[in-house]
Design a protein around this motif. Structure first.
Motif, mmCIF file in Angstrom:
data_model
loop_
_atom_site.group_PDB
_atom_site.id
_atom_site.type_symbol
_atom_site.label_atom_id
_atom_site.label_comp_id
_atom_site.label_asym_id
_atom_site.label_seq_id
_atom_site.Cartn_x
_atom_site.Cartn_y
_atom_site.Cartn_z
ATOM 1 N N MET A 112 -47.728 36.267 -21.489
ATOM 2 C CA MET A 112 -48.294 37.313 -20.265
ATOM 3 C C MET A 112 -49.850 36.979 -20.013
ATOM 4 O O MET A 112 -50.378 36.128 -20.556
ATOM 5 N N PHE A 113 -49.990 37.368 -18.790
ATOM 6 C CA PHE A 113 -51.186 36.991 -17.931
ATOM 7 C C PHE A 113 -51.527 38.102 -17.207
ATOM 8 O O PHE A 113 -50.717 38.697 -16.606
ATOM 9 N N GLU A 114 -52.809 38.607 -17.348
ATOM 10 C CA GLU A 114 -53.428 39.682 -16.605
ATOM 11 C C GLU A 114 -54.413 39.300 -15.683
ATOM 12 O O GLU A 114 -55.435 38.497 -16.163
ATOM 13 N N PRO A 115 -54.490 39.368 -14.400
ATOM 14 C CA PRO A 115 -55.458 38.811 -13.627
ATOM 15 C C PRO A 115 -56.869 39.382 -13.747
ATOM 16 O O PRO A 115 -57.921 38.616 -13.740
ATOM 17 N N ASP A 116 -56.882 40.492 -14.685
ATOM 18 C CA ASP A 116 -58.197 41.131 -14.837
ATOM 19 C C ASP A 116 -58.658 40.153 -15.831
ATOM 20 O O ASP A 116 -60.233 40.325 -15.776
ATOM 21 N N TRP A 117 -58.337 39.524 -16.577
ATOM 22 C CA TRP A 117 -58.922 38.696 -17.520
ATOM 23 C C TRP A 117 -59.744 37.497 -16.905
ATOM 24 O O TRP A 117 -60.710 37.004 -17.703
ATOM 25 N N VAL A 118 -59.344 37.328 -15.681
ATOM 26 C CA VAL A 118 -60.059 36.301 -15.098
ATOM 27 C C VAL A 118 -61.564 36.434 -14.859
ATOM 28 O O VAL A 118 -62.402 35.720 -14.930
ATOM 29 N N LEU A 119 -61.980 37.913 -15.062
ATOM 30 C CA LEU A 119 -63.511 38.220 -14.833
ATOM 31 C C LEU A 119 -64.154 37.342 -16.003
ATOM 32 O O LEU A 119 -65.398 36.716 -15.784
ATOM 33 N N LEU A 120 -63.762 37.496 -17.261
ATOM 34 C CA LEU A 120 -64.278 36.769 -18.469
ATOM 35 C C LEU A 120 -64.108 35.037 -18.394
ATOM 36 O O LEU A 120 -65.182 34.693 -18.653
#
Length: 226
Positions: A112-120
């Motif tokens: 799975m992948f959440e675009p929010d993780w891109v911040l980190l």
């Protein structure tokens, strides 16, 4: 407390006892992005049971890394957030992300992948030296999900902000295409031609996006495999 124990009088061993349990680092990742309800954590930690999440949160609370708090009305919801001690781990998480990035591809089917993780992820490769004082919008897509960020350059480096504010140019692309662009392995125009990206507003501004990151520089410094 954690059941993990290394019989060594060593600060690294103590740190590993706190964050070395399965899922614990990913709980911390979620809380670095902001306070979360129990259900929100479960949604982003696919495969973790509610019982195990409760166990891990309890251990982190006992170590004063995480605390429970209540959101003010009208939400009136209980959330989990990092304490001051918990937030101090962020530089270490940043370096772990930088190190782990070399093992990121190819993606494992079913992950799975959440675009929010891109911040980190973007924060981990952001320059921490003077860069052009520009603001570029970035929309990271994944299927029907997306997250928007502002990449802001200044005399002290690059900051990643949630949401798109005061940006005269915006790039929209999936995360792998974003990494290719900021790493200069693919140009913005080539990504657009391949229908992997789109740009709204100033193309000239979006082309400067790689200047705000050190990914291309790090790749040039990595010795080629024999």
């Amino acid at each position: 407390m954690s059941n993990l124990h290394y019989p060594q009088f060593c600060a690294l061993a103590r740190a590993a006892e706190i964050i070395g349990e399965r899922w614990t680092l990913l709980i911390i990742r979620e809380l670095l992005l902001g306070p979360k309800r129990f259900g929100d954590l479960l949604d982003h930690l696919d495969g973790m049971s509610p019982t195990l999440l409760t166990t891990r949160l309890t251990a982190l609370i006992e170590c004063n890394v995480v605390r429970r708090t209540a959101l003010p009305p009208p939400a009136n919801a209980q959330v989990y957030e990092l304490t001051e001690i918990g937030r101090e781990i962020q530089p270490a998480i940043r370096e772990l992300i930088r190190w782990g990035g070399r093992f990121l591809f190819p993606p494992v089917p079913g992950d799975m992948f959440e675009p929010d993780w891109v911040l980190l992820g973007l924060d981990a490769i952001a320059k921490r030296s003077p860069v052009p004082e520009i603001r570029v919008g970035l929309v990271v897509t994944h299927g029907r999900k997306s997250a928007g960020f502002t990449v802001a350059g200044s005399g002290v480096g690059t900051a990643i902000e949630r949401g798109i504010t005061d940006c005269k140019g915006t790039l929209e692309a999936p995360f792998d295409a974003v990494l290719q662009i900021v790493g200069t392995s693919v140009s913005v125009q080539d990504a657009i031609d391949a229908k992997r990206a789109s740009v709204s507003g100033s193309m000239a501004l979006v082309r400067k996006l790689p200047l705000l990151f050190d990914l291309a520089e790090r790749r040039r410094m990595t010795p080629a495999a024999n």
